[in-house]
Design a protein around this motif. Structure first.
Motif, PDB file in Angstrom:
ATOM      1  N   LEU A 311       0.848  -1.184   0.000  1.00 57.05           N
ATOM      2  CA  LEU A 311       0.000   0.000   0.000  1.00 57.05           C
ATOM      3  C   LEU A 311       0.886   1.237   0.000  1.00 57.05           C
ATOM      4  O   LEU A 311       2.081   1.159   0.318  1.00 57.05           O
ATOM      5  CB  LEU A 311      -0.903   0.023   1.234  1.00 57.05           C
ATOM      6  CG  LEU A 311      -1.843  -1.160   1.444  1.00 57.05           C
ATOM      7  CD1 LEU A 311      -2.405  -1.130   2.861  1.00 57.05           C
ATOM      8  CD2 LEU A 311      -2.970  -1.130   0.427  1.00 57.05           C
ATOM      9  N   MET A 349      -7.751   3.174   0.573  1.00 59.92           N
ATOM     10  CA  MET A 349      -7.914   1.896   1.261  1.00 59.92           C
ATOM     11  C   MET A 349      -8.127   2.112   2.760  1.00 59.92           C
ATOM     12  O   MET A 349      -7.648   3.089   3.339  1.00 59.92           O
ATOM     13  CB  MET A 349      -6.673   1.013   1.049  1.00 59.92           C
ATOM     14  CG  MET A 349      -6.215   0.921  -0.402  1.00 59.92           C
ATOM     15  SD  MET A 349      -7.431   0.162  -1.510  1.00 59.92           S
ATOM     16  CE  MET A 349      -7.260  -1.551  -1.025  1.00 59.92           C
ATOM     17  N   GLU A 363      -4.113   2.372  -2.637  1.00 59.72           N
ATOM     18  CA  GLU A 363      -3.485   1.253  -3.332  1.00 59.72           C
ATOM     19  C   GLU A 363      -2.109   1.694  -3.839  1.00 59.72           C
ATOM     20  O   GLU A 363      -1.894   2.879  -4.126  1.00 59.72           O
ATOM     21  CB  GLU A 363      -4.357   0.794  -4.492  1.00 59.72           C
ATOM     22  CG  GLU A 363      -4.556   1.865  -5.568  1.00 59.72           C
ATOM     23  CD  GLU A 363      -5.359   1.375  -6.759  1.00 59.72           C
ATOM     24  OE1 GLU A 363      -5.186   0.213  -7.157  1.00 59.72           O
ATOM     25  OE2 GLU A 363      -6.155   2.165  -7.287  1.00 59.72           O
TER      26      GLU A 363
END
Length: 587
Positions: A311, A349, A363
Motif C-alpha cells: 500500500l 484503502m 493502493e
C-alpha cells in the motif's frame, strides 16, 4: 394526513468530524382535511444527524395535490416521500442545488409519465415547495401556489411567488405544477440564515383564507411555541371559512450550522502528526518498505500489511503542525478520494488497525510518474500522448460527476502504471457540498501548481470544470513539446491584464509533427478566458482524435501575429510614405 420527521441511518466518516454542523432548529407541522372529505396535502421533513446534517442539511417540504385530479393525493404523497428519500441518497459531494434539482426533475418525469400512461386519464399533478437548511444558508425550491414565508424580527416576508393566472375576479388557474409537463421549471434561490429566523410553509387553504396581517401577528406572538402556532393557524383558517385542505409547517433557527473555530481546531488536532519514518519501522501494523516521495508538504511511503499487501501511505509534514488550513485539507483527502471511483483514479484503502496518528492509505501503483516518464523519454509521440490524455479524461470525469474539481493536475500527480495513467493526489480538490458547509478557518484560495493551474484561480474568476480542462491541456502540450504553452511568463502573471498580455505559442513551433488541427484544439482548451474553452471534455477529445473540419487548412497568419515588430515597422514606413506623397501632391 400528517407526516412527522424521521431519523436517518448515519454512515460515519471521521474525516468530516471537524465540519460537523451545530445547526439546531425547533420544528412543528400539521395537516388536516378541513371541510373536505379527503386530505390531498402532504407535509414532511427529515432532520438528520452527523455527516448528513453537514453535507445535506435539514429538508422540509409541503405539497398540495391539484384537486381537479383524482390522483391528487397520490401525487402529493409521491412528491414528498420521493424527495425526502432521494435527496439524501444523492452523492454527498454534490451541491444542494444539484441534488435537489436532479431529484425534483426525476419526480416530475415520473408523475408526468404516470399521467400519460393512466388508463383512466388521471393527472398526477401537485404543487411543491421545499426548504433546505444547511450550514448558514437556506435553499428554497418552489413550484405552484404553496408558499414559504420568513419572519425576521417583526417583518414577515413572502419568499415564493404563486404560479397562478387570474381568469376572473373569483377564479385563478394554476400555471405550473409537478407532473404537468415533461420538463419542469423550478424557482430556486438561496439566502443567508440568521439565528432567530422563523420559516413558515403553507398550503393555499391556510394563506388564501387568513389575512396577511393576521398570519404575521400569529407568527410574532407564537414564534417560541411552534406547536401552538400551527394549531392556531388551522383554527383561524377555519374561522375565516377556508374550504380547502389545511397544511402548515414552522421551523425556527435556534443555532446556525457553522462550527466554531475552537471546536474545529480541537477536532483537527485529535490525531498527532506521525514522525518521519524509516524503512523497517512498523506503524499500526504496517511495515515501512521505502520512501516513494517526499516534499516540504508531505511524505509518501511504500508499506506492507500483515497479509503482504503493498500500500502507499501518505503522511503530513511536521512543518505544518500549527497550520489548521493545511491540516483540514489533509484530513479531507481520504474522504474525497473514497468518493471518486474510476480506473484512472487511485483507490483509497481502509487502515488495518485504528490509526494512532494522522495518515491515510491508497493502493500502490507500480510505475513512474508522468514527470519521470517525460524526463526519461523526452517528448511523446502524438498517438501515445493523446491516449494518455484520453485515460486522464475518464478519471477527471469521475471527479466532475461528483461535483469535485481536482485543481492540481500536474506530471508529479500522475503515475503511469499497468492500467494506464492514474491520478494519485487529492490535496487541492474543491468539493461543492463541503464548500457550501463553510468553515470557521481561512482556506487557501490559490491552490495547485502555477505552471499547470488555470489563470482564473489567480485573476479572480470562478473556477469550474473548464479549469481542470486547462490543466489537462497544459499536460498534453508538455508531452508533445517539452515546453509550456505561454512560456516562462505564465507562472509570474497574477492579474487579468498580465494574462491578457501573454500569447499562446503554437505547439507546431516546438514540434513540427503536431498537425495544425491538433494545435488549434490545444489552443482552444488553453484559452485564458474559460468561456472560450470547450464546453465539454468529450468535445475536446473528439477534436484531438480526428480533425475538426474548421481547422483542416491552416489560415495565413497575419503579419501582426507572426512578427509584431516587423509589422509595426511596415506600418510606420507606410505612414511616412503616405505623408510624403501628400506633401508632393500639394506641391
Amino acid at each position: 394526513m400528517q407526516h412527522r420527521s424521521a431519523r436517518l441511518l448515519i454512515v460515519y466518516y471521521p474525516a468530516m468530524d471537524h465540519l460537523q454542523s451545530p445547526l439546531h432548529i425547533s420544528f412543528a407541522q400539521k395537516s388536516d382535511a378541513g371541510h373536505k372529505p379527503e386530505n390531498q396535502d402532504t407535509v414532511g421533513a427529515r432532520l438528520p444527524d452527523g455527516n448528513l446534517l453537514t453535507t445535506k442539511g435539514i429538508a422540509i417540504a409541503i405539497a398540495d395535490g391539484v384537486s381537479s385530479s383524482k390522483a391528487a393525493r397520490e401525487a402529493s404523497q409521491t412528491a414528498i416521500a420521493g424527495f425526502l428519500n432521494d435527496y439524501y441518497a444523492t452523492p454527498d459531494t454534490w451541491s444542494t442545488q444539484q441534488s435537489a434539482m436532479r431529484v425534483i426533475q426525476a419526480l416530475n418525469s415520473s408523475l408526468w409519465g404516470r399521467s400519460q400512461n393512466s388508463i383512466y386519464g388521471e393527472g398526477y399533478l401537485t404543487t411543491f415547495s421545499a426548504l433546505i437548511l444547511k450550514g448558514a444558508s437556506a435553499f428554497i425550491f418552489h413550484v405552484g401556489d404553496t408558499r414559504v414565508y420568513r419572519l425576521r424580527d417583526q417583518h414577515l416576508e413572502l419568499l415564493t411567488r404563486d404560479h397562478t393566472q387570474r381568469i376572473d375576479k373569483h377564479t385563478t388557474h394554476l400555471s405550473r405544477a409537478m407532473g404537468a409537463d415533461p420538463y419542469l421549471e423550478v424557482d430556486m434561490h438561496s439566502l443567508e440564515l440568521h439565528a432567530g429566523d422563523l420559516f413558515i410553509l403553507t398550503s393555499d387553504g391556510i394563506h388564501e383564507a387568513m389575512p396577511p396581517q393576521e398570519l404575521r401577528q400569529l407568527a410574532i406572538n407564537q414564534r417560541n411555541r411552534l406547536e401552538v402556532l400551527v394549531d392556531q393557524a388551522l383554527q383561524l383558517a377555519l374561522y375565516h371559512q377556508s374550504d380547502d385542505n389545511l397544511s402548515i409547517q414552522a421551523v425556527s433557527i435556534e443555532n446556525l450550522g457553522t462550527a466554531g473555530q475552537d471546536d474545529t481546531l480541537q477536532v483537527l488536532s485529535r490525531l498527532p502528526f506521525p514522525p518521519v519514518l524509516s524503512p523497517g519501522q512498523i506503524l499500526d501494523g504496517l511495515r515501512i518498505k521505502k520512501i516513494l516521495h517526499e516534499s516540504t508538504r508531505s511524505q509518501v511511503y511504500l508499506v506492507e500489511d500483515d497479509q503482504k499487501n503493498l500500500l502507499a501511505m501518505k503522511t503530513p509534514s511536521e512543518l505544518f503542525l500549527d497550520d489548521p488550513a493545511y491540516i483540514e485539507r489533509f484530513v479531507m483527502e481520504a474522504w474525497i478520494g473514497a468518493r471518486i471511483h474510476s480506473p484512472g483514479v487511485v483507490r483509497v484503502m481502509a487502515a488495518p488497525e485504528s490509526r494512532s496518528c494522522l495518515y491515510y492509505l491508497t493502493e500502490y501503483i507500480p510505475g513512474p510518474t508522468l514527470a519521470q516518464l517525460l524526463k526519461e523519454r523526452g517528448i511523446l509521440s502524438i498517438v501515445d500522448a493523446v491516449e494518455l490524455i484520453e485515460s486522464l479524461l475518464r478519471g477527471i470525469r469521475a471527479f466532475h460527476r461528483k461535483e469535485t474539481l481536482h485543481q492540481d493536475l500536474k506530471p508529479d500527480n500522475i503515475v503511469v502504471g499497468a492500467r494506464g495513467p492514474v491520478i494519485v493526489d487529492f490535496g487541492s480538490c474543491w468539493v461543492a457540498s463541503v464548500q457550501e458547509a463553510g468553515a470557521p478557518i481561512a482556506r487557501d484560495h490559490i491552490l495547485g501548481t502555477l505552471d499547470y493551474s488555470a489563470p482564473e484561480y489567480r485573476y479572480g474568476a470562478t473556477p469550474g470544470t473548464a479549469s481542470d480542462q486547462f490543466s489537462l491541456a497544459v499536460l498534453l502540450y508538455e508531452m508533445l513539446t517539452g515546453k509550456l504553452p505561454y512560456g516562462t511568463g505564465y507562472s509570474k502573471a497574477m492579474d487579468l491584464k498580465s494574462f491578457q498580455r501573454l500569447a499562446y505559442i503554437p505547439a507546431m513551433k516546438h514540434n513540427p509533427l503536431v498537425p495544425y488541427w491538433l494545435d488549434k484544439a490545444l489552443e482552444k482548451a488553453l484559452s485564458i478566458n474559460p468561456n472560450h474553452r470547450y464546453t465539454a471534455l468529450s468535445e475536446w477529445l473528439q477534436d484531438l482524435k480526428r480533425p475538426n473540419p474548421l481547422w483542416l487548412t491552416p489560415r495565413a497568419q497575419p503579419l501582426l501575429e507572426r512578427d509584431p515588430l516587423k509589422a509595426w515597422k511596415v506600418i510606420a514606413i507606410s505612414g511616412w510614405i503616405c505623408a510624403l506623397v501628400a506633401l508632393l501632391w500639394r506641391g
